[in-house]
Design a protein around this motif. Structure first.
Motif, PDB file in Angstrom:
ATOM      1  N   LEU A 115     -13.236 -24.731 -30.756  1.00  0.00           N
ATOM      2  CA  LEU A 115     -11.947 -24.930 -31.419  1.00  0.00           C
ATOM      3  C   LEU A 115     -10.909 -23.935 -30.902  1.00  0.00           C
ATOM      4  O   LEU A 115      -9.723 -24.262 -30.793  1.00  0.00           O
ATOM      5  CB  LEU A 115     -12.106 -24.803 -32.929  1.00  0.00           C
ATOM      6  N   GLY A 116     -11.348 -22.725 -30.561  1.00  0.00           N
ATOM      7  CA  GLY A 116     -10.434 -21.753 -29.963  1.00  0.00           C
ATOM      8  C   GLY A 116      -9.928 -22.207 -28.615  1.00  0.00           C
ATOM      9  O   GLY A 116      -8.735 -22.058 -28.298  1.00  0.00           O
ATOM     10  N   ILE A 117     -10.802 -22.805 -27.801  1.00  0.00           N
ATOM     11  CA  ILE A 117     -10.374 -23.328 -26.502  1.00  0.00           C
ATOM     12  C   ILE A 117      -9.410 -24.493 -26.701  1.00  0.00           C
ATOM     13  O   ILE A 117      -8.399 -24.609 -25.994  1.00  0.00           O
ATOM     14  CB  ILE A 117     -11.602 -23.774 -25.686  1.00  0.00           C
ATOM     15  N   ALA A 118      -9.703 -25.355 -27.689  1.00  0.00           N
ATOM     16  CA  ALA A 118      -8.825 -26.495 -27.953  1.00  0.00           C
ATOM     17  C   ALA A 118      -7.428 -26.033 -28.355  1.00  0.00           C
ATOM     18  O   ALA A 118      -6.428 -26.651 -27.977  1.00  0.00           O
ATOM     19  CB  ALA A 118      -9.429 -27.371 -29.051  1.00  0.00           C
ATOM     20  N   ALA A 157     -18.031 -19.969 -20.666  1.00  0.00           N
ATOM     21  CA  ALA A 157     -19.379 -20.528 -20.753  1.00  0.00           C
ATOM     22  C   ALA A 157     -19.380 -21.925 -21.363  1.00  0.00           C
ATOM     23  O   ALA A 157     -20.375 -22.651 -21.256  1.00  0.00           O
ATOM     24  CB  ALA A 157     -20.281 -19.604 -21.571  1.00  0.00           C
ATOM     25  N   PHE A 158     -18.280 -22.324 -22.004  1.00  0.00           N
ATOM     26  CA  PHE A 158     -18.223 -23.583 -22.733  1.00  0.00           C
ATOM     27  C   PHE A 158     -17.454 -24.629 -21.920  1.00  0.00           C
ATOM     28  O   PHE A 158     -16.322 -24.386 -21.497  1.00  0.00           O
ATOM     29  CB  PHE A 158     -17.560 -23.367 -24.098  1.00  0.00           C
ATOM     30  N   PHE A 159     -18.057 -25.775 -21.743  1.00  0.00           N
ATOM     31  CA  PHE A 159     -17.490 -26.820 -20.900  1.00  0.00           C
ATOM     32  C   PHE A 159     -16.292 -27.489 -21.592  1.00  0.00           C
ATOM     33  O   PHE A 159     -16.172 -27.461 -22.820  1.00  0.00           O
ATOM     34  CB  PHE A 159     -18.566 -27.839 -20.541  1.00  0.00           C
ATOM     35  N   PRO A 160     -15.401 -28.146 -20.828  1.00  0.00           N
ATOM     36  CA  PRO A 160     -14.070 -28.473 -21.359  1.00  0.00           C
ATOM     37  C   PRO A 160     -13.917 -29.820 -22.059  1.00  0.00           C
ATOM     38  O   PRO A 160     -12.884 -30.040 -22.708  1.00  0.00           O
ATOM     39  CB  PRO A 160     -13.207 -28.457 -20.094  1.00  0.00           C
ATOM     40  N   ARG A 202     -21.416 -30.435 -21.406  1.00  0.00           N
ATOM     41  CA  ARG A 202     -22.327 -29.318 -21.670  1.00  0.00           C
ATOM     42  C   ARG A 202     -22.997 -28.874 -20.372  1.00  0.00           C
ATOM     43  O   ARG A 202     -23.092 -29.669 -19.425  1.00  0.00           O
ATOM     44  CB  ARG A 202     -23.430 -29.729 -22.656  1.00  0.00           C
ATOM     45  N   PRO A 203     -23.517 -27.657 -20.318  1.00  0.00           N
ATOM     46  CA  PRO A 203     -24.242 -27.229 -19.115  1.00  0.00           C
ATOM     47  C   PRO A 203     -25.417 -28.130 -18.775  1.00  0.00           C
ATOM     48  O   PRO A 203     -25.670 -28.431 -17.607  1.00  0.00           O
ATOM     49  CB  PRO A 203     -24.703 -25.804 -19.467  1.00  0.00           C
TER      50      PRO A 203
END
Length: 397
Positions: free
Chosen positions: A74-77, A97-100, A204-205
């Motif tokens: 949610l922070g990336i969003a 580390a978190f995919f987009p 996801r990775p």
């Protein structure tokens, strides 16, 4: 067994009037039944969680929408990439580390609909979970009939960690893309399979498992046909790894280390692939000294995943399903760090449940009450353990 190269052949005779409409209606009804059972399972699970959360003085929606990794997504969003948390010297948790794909979907929802980011995250996850259930049913029904497809969806919705499917997490998105990509592979729709695999690689990775399944199936088809395949297969195979590779290379470029940058970010989170050495050391410590309830349960679930993969092999499942599940299992077992999260990493590996789904259908036909008791016991475990994980346990999901 359904071979990946077998396509549905057109009928040599003209179907009777209305036959196609009746068949389409029958498929929609069967899919709707499977989806309804899945939604009922998850709604009951959410209700159980809400009761436990209320007793503990927490809000259920807040726990579902803003727990652990959800906050990072949610922070990336909301703000894009660039946040790093340093909880202690020598430790750096970067949001790279978190995919987009998931934060991008959340951002799209908040742009179109006046919702907060937590609510938007739940909308994305719940919609993706429903799409995943339909895709899982389609795969199961294609391989073993509608009853097995329905049982497969129900078992997936009643896994011990299926509470994650109701949270603002990425597993529902990955599973939806993986299920429909595998369904496309089984039907020989290579461009669709490759495109969906590329999107899964952005989720996801371990989304690279979908690309691996497409590439293995494509290689098998090329070998079987001695290279005489359509351009669609080559296009699908080329598309499949693009999403995962593009993000890994983008992170590498951003960190100044093109090939190893993303993996360095993961190592700083304590996550690395060491062929299971870290996991074995953790299990040894767990067995010698004991620990909280979550860790023994994790050990049992991972062991069950290994056993189910062996059953999938014995069941002679189609090659793309074996490749997909095998890569997911290899990543979960062979990776170190966050041992308690391994069952969540296995949630998208729904083909592992196919042998159980077939057994459940056989039991339901021979002894309906026995199947009812089994499903009831699984539901009790899923609802109770899911509420425990989210409300009571203080371990990362």
């Amino acid at each position: 067994m359904t071979h990946v190269s077998i396509l549905t052949r057109p009928s040599l005779t003209e179907p009777a009037p209305g036959t196609k409409d009746r068949a389409r209606h029958s498929v929609l009804v069967a899919t709707g039944t499977a989806l309804g059972l899945f939604l009922a399972a998850r709604l009951l699970g959410a209700a159980a969680l809400a009761l436990v959360a209320r007793a503990a003085g927490h809000g259920a929606l807040a726990l579902l929408g803003r727990s652990w990794d959800s906050r990072w997504y949610l922070g990336i969003a909301a703000h894009g990439y660039g946040h790093t948390l340093r909880p202690r010297p020598g430790v750096a948790y970067s949001d790279l580390a978190f995919f987009p794909l998931y934060p991008g979907l959340v951002r799209a929802v908040t742009t179109v609909v006046p919702l907060g980011d937590g609510a938007a995250g739940l909308v994305v996850s719940w919609t993706a979970a429903a799409a995943a259930a339909c895709g899982i049913y389609a795969v199961g029904a294609r391989l073993h009939g509608r009853a097995v497809g329905t049982a497969l969806v129900l078992l997936w919705g009643l896994l011990p960690h299926s509470v994650v499917l109701s949270m603002a997490y990425t597993e529902p998105v990955l599973t939806a893309l993986a299920a429909w990509s595998l369904y496309a592979v089984l039907g020989g729709r290579w461009v669709w399979a490759g495109g969906l695999a590329a999107l899964a690689g952005l989720a996801r990775p371990n989304g690279c498992a979908v690309a691996a399944a497409v590439l293995v199936a494509a290689a098998c088809e090329v070998w079987r046909r001695r290279g005489k395949v359509s351009h669609r297969l080559w296009t699908g195979a080329a598309l499949a790894p693009l999403g995962w590779s593009a993000y890994v290379l983008w992170v590498g470029r951003r960190t100044g280390n093109p090939l190893d940058g993303y993996f360095e970010v993961q190592r700083r989170w304590g996550s690395r692939f060491d062929f299971g050495r870290g996991a074995l050391l953790f299990v040894r410590r767990l067995l010698l000294h004991g620990d909280r309830f979550v860790f023994p349960m994790t050990l049992l679930i991972v062991a069950a995943g290994v056993l189910l993969f062996a059953l999938l092999l014995a069941d002679r499942a189609p090659l793309p399903l074996i490749a997909y599940s095998g890569v997911l299992l290899l990543i979960a077992v062979g990776g170190s760090g966050f041992f308690e999260s391994k069952p969540r990493f296995l949630l998208p590996a729904f083909p592992l449940l196919i042998p159980l789904a077939r057994a459940l259908v056989r039991t339901a036909r021979a002894r309906p009450w026995h199947a009812t008791v089994v499903v009831g016991a699984l539901a009790g475990l899923s609802f109770g353990y899911g509420a425990y994980l989210v409300v009571i346990a203080h371990t990362p999901l």
